[in-house]
Every structure is written in C-alpha cells, then in structure tokens.
Scaffold this motif. Structure first.
Motif, PDB file in Angstrom:
ATOM      1  N   UNK A   1      12.874  13.492 -20.992  1.00 19.52           N
ATOM      2  CA  UNK A   1      12.732  12.083 -20.513  1.00 19.52           C
ATOM      3  C   UNK A   1      13.453  11.849 -19.537  1.00 19.52           C
ATOM      4  N   UNK A   2      14.894  12.179 -19.408  1.00 21.04           N
ATOM      5  CA  UNK A   2      15.609  11.696 -18.175  1.00 21.04           C
ATOM      6  C   UNK A   2      15.367  12.651 -17.060  1.00 21.04           C
ATOM      7  N   UNK A   3      15.129  13.941 -17.371  1.00 18.69           N
ATOM      8  CA  UNK A   3      14.930  14.963 -16.101  1.00 18.69           C
ATOM      9  C   UNK A   3      13.679  14.665 -15.260  1.00 18.69           C
ATOM     10  N   UNK A   4      12.685  14.242 -16.254  1.00 15.74           N
ATOM     11  CA  UNK A   4      11.067  14.028 -15.554  1.00 15.74           C
ATOM     12  C   UNK A   4      10.918  12.754 -14.809  1.00 15.74           C
ATOM     13  N   UNK A   5      11.954  11.944 -15.081  1.00 16.28           N
ATOM     14  CA  UNK A   5      11.781  10.379 -14.610  1.00 16.28           C
ATOM     15  C   UNK A   5      11.513  10.695 -13.079  1.00 16.28           C
ATOM     16  N   UNK A   6      11.792  11.351 -12.440  1.00 14.55           N
ATOM     17  CA  UNK A   6      11.482  11.202 -10.885  1.00 14.55           C
ATOM     18  C   UNK A   6      10.649  12.282 -10.384  1.00 14.55           C
ATOM     19  N   UNK A   7      10.074  12.854 -11.272  1.00 15.00           N
ATOM     20  CA  UNK A   7       8.912  13.967 -10.909  1.00 15.00           C
ATOM     21  C   UNK A   7       7.634  13.473 -11.025  1.00 15.00           C
ATOM     22  N   UNK A   8       6.864  14.176 -10.055  1.00 11.63           N
ATOM     23  CA  UNK A   8       5.372  13.562 -10.127  1.00 11.63           C
ATOM     24  C   UNK A   8       4.796  14.709 -11.229  1.00 11.63           C
ATOM     25  N   UNK A   9       3.319  14.226 -11.396  1.00 10.92           N
ATOM     26  CA  UNK A   9       2.611  14.708 -12.397  1.00 10.92           C
ATOM     27  C   UNK A   9       2.579  16.381 -11.869  1.00 10.92           C
ATOM     28  N   UNK A  10       2.451  16.542 -10.689  1.00 10.97           N
ATOM     29  CA  UNK A  10       2.140  17.883 -10.249  1.00 10.97           C
ATOM     30  C   UNK A  10       3.277  18.846 -10.671  1.00 10.97           C
ATOM     31  N   UNK A  11       4.591  18.370 -10.259  1.00 10.20           N
ATOM     32  CA  UNK A  11       5.633  18.855 -10.472  1.00 10.20           C
ATOM     33  C   UNK A  11       5.739  19.245 -11.856  1.00 10.20           C
ATOM     34  N   UNK A  12       5.638  18.363 -12.923  1.00  9.19           N
ATOM     35  CA  UNK A  12       5.972  18.646 -14.365  1.00  9.19           C
ATOM     36  C   UNK A  12       4.913  19.396 -14.808  1.00  9.19           C
ATOM     37  N   UNK A  13       3.753  19.538 -14.487  1.00  8.92           N
ATOM     38  CA  UNK A  13       2.902  20.552 -14.829  1.00  8.92           C
ATOM     39  C   UNK A  13       3.252  22.125 -14.266  1.00  8.92           C
TER      40      UNK A  13
ATOM     41  N   UNK B   1       0.824  -1.172   0.016  1.00  8.97           N
ATOM     42  CA  UNK B   1      -0.124  -0.010   0.001  1.00  8.97           C
ATOM     43  C   UNK B   1       1.115   1.224   0.095  1.00  8.97           C
ATOM     44  N   UNK B   2       2.099   1.211   0.754  1.00  7.88           N
ATOM     45  CA  UNK B   2       2.833   2.364   0.674  1.00  7.88           C
ATOM     46  C   UNK B   2       3.462   2.484  -0.482  1.00  7.88           C
ATOM     47  N   UNK B   3       4.019   1.573  -1.029  1.00  4.38           N
ATOM     48  CA  UNK B   3       4.574   1.646  -2.369  1.00  4.38           C
ATOM     49  C   UNK B   3       3.642   2.276  -3.425  1.00  4.38           C
ATOM     50  N   UNK B   4       2.629   1.907  -3.588  1.00  2.00           N
ATOM     51  CA  UNK B   4       1.702   2.406  -4.594  1.00  2.00           C
ATOM     52  C   UNK B   4       1.393   3.714  -4.129  1.00  2.00           C
ATOM     53  N   UNK B   5       1.186   4.080  -3.087  1.00  2.00           N
ATOM     54  CA  UNK B   5       0.894   5.463  -2.770  1.00  2.00           C
ATOM     55  C   UNK B   5       1.974   6.405  -2.927  1.00  2.00           C
ATOM     56  N   UNK B   6       3.151   6.051  -3.040  1.00  2.00           N
ATOM     57  CA  UNK B   6       4.398   7.229  -3.248  1.00  2.00           C
ATOM     58  C   UNK B   6       4.893   6.790  -4.330  1.00  2.00           C
ATOM     59  N   UNK B   7       4.509   5.882  -5.221  1.00  2.00           N
ATOM     60  CA  UNK B   7       5.243   5.895  -6.613  1.00  2.00           C
ATOM     61  C   UNK B   7       4.354   6.637  -7.548  1.00  2.00           C
ATOM     62  N   UNK B   8       5.087   7.021  -8.745  1.00  2.00           N
ATOM     63  CA  UNK B   8       4.592   7.949  -9.580  1.00  2.00           C
ATOM     64  C   UNK B   8       3.748   6.915 -10.738  1.00  2.00           C
ATOM     65  N   UNK B   9       2.462   7.032 -11.022  1.00  2.00           N
ATOM     66  CA  UNK B   9       1.874   6.142 -11.840  1.00  2.00           C
ATOM     67  C   UNK B   9       1.029   7.248 -12.634  1.00  2.00           C
ATOM     68  N   UNK B  10       2.107   7.437 -13.954  1.00  2.00           N
ATOM     69  CA  UNK B  10       1.460   8.316 -14.869  1.00  2.00           C
ATOM     70  C   UNK B  10       1.428   7.643 -16.077  1.00  2.00           C
ATOM     71  N   UNK B  11       0.447   7.380 -17.210  1.00  2.00           N
ATOM     72  CA  UNK B  11       0.615   6.651 -18.332  1.00  2.00           C
ATOM     73  C   UNK B  11       1.590   7.146 -19.390  1.00  2.00           C
ATOM     74  N   UNK B  12       2.345   6.289 -19.859  1.00  2.00           N
ATOM     75  CA  UNK B  12       3.585   6.338 -20.687  1.00  2.00           C
ATOM     76  C   UNK B  12       3.208   7.306 -21.737  1.00  2.00           C
ATOM     77  N   UNK B  13       2.300   7.450 -22.328  1.00  2.00           N
ATOM     78  CA  UNK B  13       1.629   8.498 -23.493  1.00  2.00           C
ATOM     79  C   UNK B  13       1.887   9.629 -22.787  1.00  2.00           C
ATOM     80  N   UNK B  14       0.946   9.881 -21.701  1.00  2.00           N
ATOM     81  CA  UNK B  14       1.140  11.137 -21.028  1.00  2.00           C
ATOM     82  C   UNK B  14       2.512  11.889 -20.762  1.00  2.00           C
ATOM     83  N   UNK B  15       3.600  10.839 -20.123  1.00  2.00           N
ATOM     84  CA  UNK B  15       4.639  11.235 -19.876  1.00  2.00           C
ATOM     85  C   UNK B  15       5.506  11.627 -20.942  1.00  2.00           C
ATOM     86  N   UNK B  16       5.551  10.969 -22.252  1.00  2.00           N
ATOM     87  CA  UNK B  16       6.292  11.364 -23.385  1.00  2.00           C
ATOM     88  C   UNK B  16       5.772  12.612 -23.909  1.00  2.00           C
TER      89      UNK B  16
END
Length: 121
Positions: free
Chosen positions: A80-92, A20-35
């Motif tokens: 792609x490299x820089x945004x790997x560790x960022x969340x959706x909110x940080x990227x936006x 539960x903790x792993x799912x809560x704190x990992x970034x789950x963004x669709x690959x298409x949106x990330x790219x």
C-alpha cells in the motif's frame, strides 16, 4: 474597468488550465482496485519468498517463515505504501513481473535445500 475584466478572465483561464493539468497528471484509481492490487502483490511476494527461501540454511540457522496471516498483513501494508505514487500501468507491469517470478520460483518446490552465504558489501 477593462483591465480588471482582462485580469479576471486571465485568472479564470489560468485556474482552468491548472485544474486540467492537475486532473491529467494525478492518478485516479478506485480505492477498491488499488487495495486489490496491493493484496495480490502481497500474496505473490509471500509465495515467492516461501518457495525460494524456506528450509534453506544461513550459517547454522534454518530459514523459517511465520504463519501466513502475519506476513501477509505486513506485506499488504508495505505494498500500500510503495504503490501510492505509482500509476495503474506501473503497478500492472510490476504484477506481471511478479507473476513471472512466481512461475520461476516454483522450480524450487521439492528441491533439496541449500546452504546460503550472506555477504554485506
């Protein structure tokens, strides 16, 4: 027998809490949106640099950028490299800051070019 049962139950609970903790704190963004975000940031960054720097001089050299397809590919892979560790909110947030900077950089279009000084400290 009771201690083994208690140990198994505690192990299952600990595993469930970890999952539960792993799912809560990992970034789950669709690959298409990330790219798509990375490509959008690369296009904006390229346009900002071209607006602000192209045609200016550093020493005796005039700043000239390579063709867009070459620079866009490099910038795309960079984001792609820089945004790997960022969340959706940080990227936006980064995108909104870049959009603001793009608006500000448009004031340099059609302006006389300048002699720029470069200093390393």
């Amino acid at each position: 027998m009771k201690t083994y049962c208690k140990a198994a139950i505690l192990g299952c609970l600990a595993t469930g809490a970890g999952i539960a903790a792993y799912r809560r704190w990992t970034i789950r963004m669709p690959f298409k949106e990330f790219t798509r975000y990375a490509l959008y940031m690369a296009v904006m960054d390229d346009e900002i640099c071209r607006n602000e720097l192209e045609g200016n001089r550093i020493g005796e050299e005039i700043i000239k950028f390579p063709p867009k397809p070459e620079t866009l590919q490099e910038r795309y892979h960079f984001y792609l490299q820089v945004n790997r560790k960022r969340s959706r909110r940080q990227i936006q947030g980064e995108i909104s800051a870049m959009e603001q900077r793009l608006q500000e950089s448009r004031q340099y279009i059609g302006q006389p070019r300048q002699q720029l000084d470069v200093r390393f400290t």
